[in-house]
Motif scaffolding. Structure first.
Motif, PDB file in Angstrom:
ATOM      1  N   GLN B  97      44.177  48.043  33.071  1.00  0.00           N
ATOM      2  CA  GLN B  97      44.505  47.613  32.394  1.00  0.00           C
ATOM      3  C   GLN B  97      46.271  47.854  32.007  1.00  0.00           C
ATOM      4  N   GLU B  98      46.898  48.323  33.079  1.00  0.00           N
ATOM      5  CA  GLU B  98      48.087  48.939  32.335  1.00  0.00           C
ATOM      6  C   GLU B  98      49.106  47.782  32.991  1.00  0.00           C
ATOM      7  N   ALA B  99      48.574  46.861  34.129  1.00  0.00           N
ATOM      8  CA  ALA B  99      49.326  45.837  34.506  1.00  0.00           C
ATOM      9  C   ALA B  99      47.832  44.458  34.017  1.00  0.00           C
ATOM     10  N   ASP B 100      48.934  43.232  33.512  1.00  0.00           N
ATOM     11  CA  ASP B 100      47.698  42.075  33.438  1.00  0.00           C
ATOM     12  C   ASP B 100      47.944  41.020  35.340  1.00  0.00           C
ATOM     13  N   ALA B 101      49.059  41.898  35.600  1.00  0.00           N
ATOM     14  CA  ALA B 101      48.199  41.000  37.236  1.00  0.00           C
ATOM     15  C   ALA B 101      48.842  41.829  38.277  1.00  0.00           C
ATOM     16  N   ILE B 102      48.921  42.007  39.881  1.00  0.00           N
ATOM     17  CA  ILE B 102      49.992  42.416  40.393  1.00  0.00           C
ATOM     18  C   ILE B 102      49.717  40.366  41.255  1.00  0.00           C
ATOM     19  N   VAL B 103      50.995  40.284  41.882  1.00  0.00           N
ATOM     20  CA  VAL B 103      51.642  39.717  42.815  1.00  0.00           C
ATOM     21  C   VAL B 103      51.833  40.329  44.328  1.00  0.00           C
ATOM     22  N   SER B 104      51.135  40.138  44.966  1.00  0.00           N
ATOM     23  CA  SER B 104      51.378  40.709  46.183  1.00  0.00           C
ATOM     24  C   SER B 104      51.677  39.625  47.583  1.00  0.00           C
ATOM     25  N   SER B 105      52.676  39.968  48.095  1.00  0.00           N
ATOM     26  CA  SER B 105      51.861  38.622  49.740  1.00  0.00           C
ATOM     27  C   SER B 105      52.396  40.073  50.833  1.00  0.00           C
ATOM     28  N   GLY B 106      51.652  40.821  50.797  1.00  0.00           N
ATOM     29  CA  GLY B 106      50.845  41.222  52.124  1.00  0.00           C
ATOM     30  C   GLY B 106      49.514  40.882  52.542  1.00  0.00           C
ATOM     31  N   SER B 107      49.433  42.092  52.678  1.00  0.00           N
ATOM     32  CA  SER B 107      47.908  41.397  54.489  1.00  0.00           C
ATOM     33  C   SER B 107      46.883  40.798  52.859  1.00  0.00           C
ATOM     34  N   THR B 108      46.644  39.461  53.243  1.00  0.00           N
ATOM     35  CA  THR B 108      45.210  38.386  52.559  1.00  0.00           C
ATOM     36  C   THR B 108      44.389  39.461  52.824  1.00  0.00           C
ATOM     37  N   GLY B 109      44.101  40.034  53.377  1.00  0.00           N
ATOM     38  CA  GLY B 109      42.529  40.432  53.821  1.00  0.00           C
ATOM     39  C   GLY B 109      42.421  41.189  52.483  1.00  0.00           C
ATOM     40  N   ALA B 110      43.715  42.719  52.884  1.00  0.00           N
ATOM     41  CA  ALA B 110      43.213  43.923  52.231  1.00  0.00           C
ATOM     42  C   ALA B 110      43.849  43.418  50.805  1.00  0.00           C
ATOM     43  N   LEU B 111      44.656  42.345  49.815  1.00  0.00           N
ATOM     44  CA  LEU B 111      44.478  41.556  49.149  1.00  0.00           C
ATOM     45  C   LEU B 111      42.282  41.569  47.845  1.00  0.00           C
ATOM     46  N   LEU B 112      41.999  40.707  49.239  1.00  0.00           N
ATOM     47  CA  LEU B 112      40.377  40.061  49.066  1.00  0.00           C
ATOM     48  C   LEU B 112      39.602  41.518  48.972  1.00  0.00           C
ATOM     49  N   VAL B 113      40.025  41.966  49.372  1.00  0.00           N
ATOM     50  CA  VAL B 113      39.017  43.100  49.266  1.00  0.00           C
ATOM     51  C   VAL B 113      39.657  44.000  48.322  1.00  0.00           C
ATOM     52  N   GLY B 114      40.591  44.510  48.630  1.00  0.00           N
ATOM     53  CA  GLY B 114      41.286  45.499  47.080  1.00  0.00           C
ATOM     54  C   GLY B 114      41.274  45.136  45.708  1.00  0.00           C
ATOM     55  N   GLY B 115      40.943  42.862  45.967  1.00  0.00           N
ATOM     56  CA  GLY B 115      40.895  42.671  44.668  1.00  0.00           C
ATOM     57  C   GLY B 115      39.414  43.072  44.132  1.00  0.00           C
ATOM     58  N   CYS B 316      52.356  34.072  35.458  1.00  0.00           N
ATOM     59  CA  CYS B 316      51.204  35.030  34.338  1.00  0.00           C
ATOM     60  C   CYS B 316      50.709  35.040  33.643  1.00  0.00           C
ATOM     61  N   ILE B 317      51.712  33.988  32.668  1.00  0.00           N
ATOM     62  CA  ILE B 317      52.533  34.148  31.645  1.00  0.00           C
ATOM     63  C   ILE B 317      50.937  32.915  31.082  1.00  0.00           C
ATOM     64  N   GLN B 318      50.728  32.224  31.746  1.00  0.00           N
ATOM     65  CA  GLN B 318      50.342  30.997  31.460  1.00  0.00           C
ATOM     66  C   GLN B 318      48.254  31.287  31.130  1.00  0.00           C
ATOM     67  N   PHE B 319      48.594  32.286  32.964  1.00  0.00           N
ATOM     68  CA  PHE B 319      47.376  32.983  32.908  1.00  0.00           C
ATOM     69  C   PHE B 319      46.571  34.382  31.631  1.00  0.00           C
ATOM     70  N   LYS B 320      47.429  34.593  31.294  1.00  0.00           N
ATOM     71  CA  LYS B 320      47.616  35.108  29.867  1.00  0.00           C
ATOM     72  C   LYS B 320      46.880  34.836  28.950  1.00  0.00           C
ATOM     73  N   GLN B 321      48.047  33.941  28.496  1.00  0.00           N
ATOM     74  CA  GLN B 321      47.682  33.606  27.407  1.00  0.00           C
ATOM     75  C   GLN B 321      46.708  32.412  27.077  1.00  0.00           C
ATOM     76  N   GLN B 322      46.273  32.043  28.244  1.00  0.00           N
ATOM     77  CA  GLN B 322      45.722  31.011  27.501  1.00  0.00           C
ATOM     78  C   GLN B 322      44.010  31.810  27.680  1.00  0.00           C
ATOM     79  N   GLN B 323      44.454  33.206  27.827  1.00  0.00           N
ATOM     80  CA  GLN B 323      42.397  34.084  28.276  1.00  0.00           C
ATOM     81  C   GLN B 323      41.946  32.519  29.313  1.00  0.00           C
ATOM     82  N   ILE B 324      43.113  32.955  30.497  1.00  0.00           N
ATOM     83  CA  ILE B 324      41.843  32.338  31.655  1.00  0.00           C
ATOM     84  C   ILE B 324      40.319  33.183  31.558  1.00  0.00           C
ATOM     85  N   ASN B 325      40.297  34.403  31.535  1.00  0.00           N
ATOM     86  CA  ASN B 325      39.002  35.194  32.322  1.00  0.00           C
ATOM     87  C   ASN B 325      38.205  34.954  31.383  1.00  0.00           C
ATOM     88  N   GLU B 326      39.181  35.164  29.932  1.00  0.00           N
ATOM     89  CA  GLU B 326      37.389  34.735  28.656  1.00  0.00           C
ATOM     90  C   GLU B 326      37.207  32.959  29.223  1.00  0.00           C
TER      91      GLU B 326
END
Lengths: 344, 344
Positions: B97-115, B316-326
């Motif tokens: 939780q040091e960051a609210d979000a990650i943005v990456s255009s790296g390997s999709t597969g790695a990002l899915l696994v890592g996520g 990411c602003i809307q995502f955080k402010q609208q509390q999507i995960n909640e």
């Protein structure tokens, strides 16, 4: 009677029946002397349409059928219940070998059921796939299967690959056609369970030119000649092709109307653009055959006009003369693979 | 420190790293005062890029990561083996939780696994779907799932529908978004086994606006706001969208060059056409979120330029402010449906 290619046309099926199927039949017999057409449907209606045209009367014959299968009807009920419908009568003519082929733009579901139940599968064929030609940057590719068999198994897909190969080589005239399986990545280990199971089977097939996976992005580029997939995915591909094309063309047109400058430009580019886009119109390439049946069943788009009926009828010539069904019978059985290879 | 929206940008991922992600980060902090960016990657390289720009220095910070995950690497190995890669370091910042979000255009597969492995799923979420926005005649629709979970089950698809609804309503701002399931016909009895099983479950969901089946042809028309499908089909839709678009535009362009008349016309329509086609370019709409994780993971296209990075960061602003995960946590559990409805 001379050895004609005899095509039973469902004159009552599709959005523009009987006008367009009748006109398509007339255009086909006028275009090619080898074609004989049975127009199947309500005699009085068909006669009235036919009266509009000049054509060699000895090569069109009307076959009475009093009923019509509607688009919304449940396929099995329609085929069982409407024995005197134009579609059922035409299918029975193929079953009895009175006609070599049926061309219909009526209900796809009914035609798929009727093809299997009335015409019947060739020996060894597990499931008959529906296989339309789709336009690409390089020409056309065969999309197989495209709506006939959802939840297919890997053995079905292998048969699709073989039948599609034969069709592209001998009807469309592509030498040693490239076969690929629709996948979500290029690597062999990618894919869902069905694709992972099918991939090595296709790789082991000695009588097809299997080039591996194809990503959907590469389909319009024309990377493969035979695009193998199960019916749900194939249907999505076919319909999205139409949908993206239509929406994009709509956007291009409205974009051109957005200023005076572009309106003038639009007038100048219009003829060239029209010719180009025609190339990318799936309907130019005739109907989709339902492969693997004891006779040829061709489905044309529900909104087909005369030109599509004509092209679909003419397509039957190659199919018959190249003895596609004999070739399918020879290649379809798994244990005949090596033997077939040796004979080559 | 003011309550910023903190985004960890994988500065080494994608075809144009580090140039484009760094420029995108600069553009994002310059465009919006609420954004704070961590640029994750090789410090010296990133510093050299950053030196080119003017930006509020207190809102960009470099986080050192010595390794880079390459596109071809097997995802699980990459995530496990390269602990000091820009992607893993950025994902761990989200986990802590040091960051609210990650943005990456790296390997999709790695990002899915890592996520899933590093950030982790929200309680109740069975599978996190990847959900890009795709352009339509009316605006944009959310395609969910699009590559994360092949061979999904019906319960997964129901969760996708709920998460997609929340996203479209609160991030994109579509009131009561229309949800449809990709199918090969409009009728409820159509479809493959998965769709037939999922359809009644979606129909029974009280907190989504389920409108039934959508045929692929209707997707570009914008018939639904949330397009539910399993990942294999979703991937085919996304890739074919790009493929048909690119091939068709190529044909339009070469058609316009076919005569002198049309060449002159092309010069006149060019600016209007360019603006129109930009609307139909998926990259304009930011990245695809991987929904249902304890933090926001955004995948941008491998060939993303600065504008896509910027848009993805701002998303990411809307995502955080609208509390999507909640909201997801509240709606995702099957037995909370009725309760949630009563609270409304």
């Amino acid at each position: 009677m001379k050895e004609y290619v005899k095509v039973a046309v469902d004159a009552m099926g599709g959005d523009y029946a009987p006008v367009e199927p009748v006109k398509g039949a007339v255009d086909a017999v006028n275009a090619n002397e080898e074609i004989f057409v049975y127009l199947v449907g309500q005699k009085a209606v068909i006669e009235a349409e036919l009266a509009k045209y000049t054509y060699p009367r000895e090569r069109i014959s009307i076959v009475e059928a009093s009923e019509v299968i509607e688009t919304g009807e449940p396929p099995v009920n329609a085929i069982r219940g409407k024995k005197d419908s134009s579609m059922v009568v035409a299918l029975n003519m193929v079953r009895r070998q009175e006609a070599d082929a049926i061309v219909s733009s009526g209900s796809t579901g009914a035609l798929l059921v009727g093809g299997q139940v009335l015409v019947g599968r060739l020996k060894g064929v597990e499931r008959p796939p529906l296989a339309p030609l789709i336009p690409t940057a390089k020409g056309v590719s065969l999309l197989i299967d495209c709506g006939a068999n959802v939840d297919a198994r890997s053995s079905h897909l292998v048969q699709f690959a073989k039948m599609g190969s034969i069709y592209m080589e001998h009807v469309v005239g592509i030498r040693n056609p490239k076969v690929a399986i629709v996948n979500i990545g290029a690597e062999e280990e990618k894919g869902n369970a069905l694709v992972k199971e099918t991939y090595p089977l296709l790789k082991a097939c000695r009588n097809i030119n299997f080039i591996g996976s194809i990503e959907a992005r590469e389909i319009p580029e024309g990377k493969a000649d035979v695009i193998v997939c199960e019916a749900f995915v194939g249907n999505v591909i076919l319909k999205l092709y139409e949908g993206v094309g239509a929406t994009l063309i709509g956007k291009v047109k409205s974009g051109m109307m957005s200023s005076l400058r572009s309106k003038i430009g639009a007038l100048l580019v219009k003829p060239a653009l029209k010719a180009t886009l025609k190339d990318f119109d799936a309907s130019q390439y005739g109907g989709a055959p339902l492969l693997g049946l004891k006779g040829l069943v061709v489905k044309t788009h529900g909104s087909s006009k005369a030109v599509e009926f004509k092209n679909s009828i003419l397509q039957c010539i190659q199919f018959k003369q190249q003895q596609i069904n004999e070739k399918i019978k020879e290649y379809i059985l798994p244990d005949s693979e090596d033997k077939a290879k040796e004979v080559e």
